[in-house]
Design a protein around this motif. Structure first.
Motif, short mmCIF file in Angstrom:
data_model
loop_
_atom_site.label_atom_id
_atom_site.label_comp_id
_atom_site.label_asym_id
_atom_site.label_seq_id
_atom_site.Cartn_x
_atom_site.Cartn_y
_atom_site.Cartn_z
N ALA A 262 0.83 -1.20 0.00
CA ALA A 262 0.00 0.00 0.00
C ALA A 262 0.86 1.25 0.00
O ALA A 262 1.97 1.26 0.54
N ALA B 120 -2.24 -1.25 -3.38
CA ALA B 120 -3.30 -0.37 -2.89
C ALA B 120 -2.77 1.05 -2.77
O ALA B 120 -1.57 1.27 -2.56
N SER C 161 -4.42 1.66 4.78
CA SER C 161 -4.97 1.48 3.44
C SER C 161 -4.78 0.06 2.95
O SER C 161 -5.65 -0.51 2.28
N GLY C 162 -3.61 -0.54 3.28
CA GLY C 162 -3.38 -1.93 2.91
C GLY C 162 -4.36 -2.87 3.58
O GLY C 162 -4.83 -3.85 2.99
N ALA D 85 -7.81 -2.36 1.97
CA ALA D 85 -7.80 -2.91 0.60
C ALA D 85 -8.05 -4.41 0.60
O ALA D 85 -8.60 -4.95 -0.37
#
Length: 350
Positions: A5, A77, A321-322, A325
């Motif tokens: 990410a 991501a 965010s990872g 995702a």
């Protein structure tokens, strides 16, 4: 599943490798605090140029720390909204390029929603924490955001309240500047508040209306201005050109503690209202201000389970965010290579 990410929504360049949505194998952040400190706020052009310099070294370091090569990750991501457009474009372009070159899926996520998901993250050495039970109320509080959300699950997120002026983190920065303290103001005022009396100054609490879920911190900031520099005559504002008047350490601490008490009180009251409206079974808090000691202490007696991130995941980072995702990937949601960077000016929260 391992997801690489990328984060570049504002002034932090981040890259992380997250396994199965929760295990953080690496989380690298290149901070720009020193670049922006003299301006006491983020300068967009400086931020975007620093991202260009940092993005590839940060990605390489994240892969190295996770002991994996680019070919070993399963998806790429990126937080593609909301943010500063120049900053966003650096991260989104890097993510698109990697996804295309590696033949990996691209997953664009909402940066604000990722802050909420950050409560799910853990380090490899830590046991898995309990997941929140839905429905829940979510609060994202930072330098750019103060917003309440109704969460039915991690992808069913609805905005129910936001700030009509300053975000709470922005108010902290501005008050720190008024007091002649450093940047960023949040950690400085939080530490100073531990030495002061939160009842020393009766600062106002802006609740807007009996049922309002929106926030306003501009009046509180102005109240601090008047307390420190004096109340001006009609139609005038007190001059701050010469810096704050001489104040003892005790007076500074009392102002900081009283300001923080007002912020925490407003946030707590709004969360209680929102929890009642949503029928929440828990509260999820994310964003830089979720690291605030005063807020965390107040949440211990909230009456519902309250989930806050580990301190390393409160401020902007790529791991959140990872993690989010992975939820997208499990549901087969991926992005096309024409994924847009969406700045604040075009962003509709929700």
């Amino acid at each position: 599943m391992r997801i690489l990410a990328i984060e570049s929504t504002c002034d932090e360049t981040g890259a992380a490798v997250v396994a199965d949505g929760r295990r953080v194998l690496s989380n690298v952040v290149a901070s720009q605090v020193e670049l922006h400190a003299k301006y006491r706020g983020v300068v967009p052009e400086i931020a975007s140029r620093a991202h260009i310099e940092n993005i590839l070294p940060v990605v390489r370091e994240a892969c190295g720390a996770a002991a994996c090569g680019l070919a070993d990750v399963d998806a790429i991501a990126v937080a593609h909204r909301p943010g500063l457009i120049g900053s966003l474009l650096v991260g989104v372009t890097a993510a698109k390029s990697l996804a295309w070159a590696l033949g990996k899926p691209l997953i664009g996520v909402d940066h604000v929603h990722a802050h909420l998901y950050s409560v799910m993250l853990e380090d490899v050495a830590k046991p898995q924490a309990a997941a929140p039970v839905f429905p829940a109320v979510g609060l994202v509080c930072s330098g750019g955001h103060t917003a309440l959300y109704e969460l039915r699950d991690w992808l069913d997120v609805r905005l129910i309240g936001t700030t009509i002026d300053d975000a709470v983190g922005e108010a902290y920065d501005k008050v720190a500047a008024l007091l002649g303290l450093g940047y960023p103001g949040g950690p400085i005022l939080d530490k100073l508040a531990t030495k002061g009396d939160p009842r020393a100054v009766e600062f106002p609490r802006s609740l807007l209306g009996k049922e309002s879920l929106d926030f306003s911190f501009s009046g509180l900031k102005t109240a601090v201005l008047y307390r420190v520099y004096g109340v001006p005559g009609r139609g005038a504002r007190p001059s701050t050109a010469g810096g704050p008047p001489a104040m003892s350490e005790g007076e500074l601490a009392d102002v900081a503690a009283s300001f923080q008490a007002a912020c925490v009180d407003v946030i707590t009251r709004k969360l209680r209202r929102a929890a009642k409206v949503v029928g929440a079974k828990g509260v999820i808090i994310g964003g830089g201000v979720s690291a605030n000691r005063g807020l965390r202490e107040a949440m211990k007696t909230f009456g519902l389970p309250v989930y806050v991130p580990a301190l390393e995941y409160c401020t902007d980072n790529a791991a959140m965010s990872g993690g989010l995702a992975h939820v997208y990937a499990e549901r087969g949601i991926v992005s096309a290579l024409d994924l847009d960077a969406v700045p604040y000016s075009q962003f509709v929260a929700g």
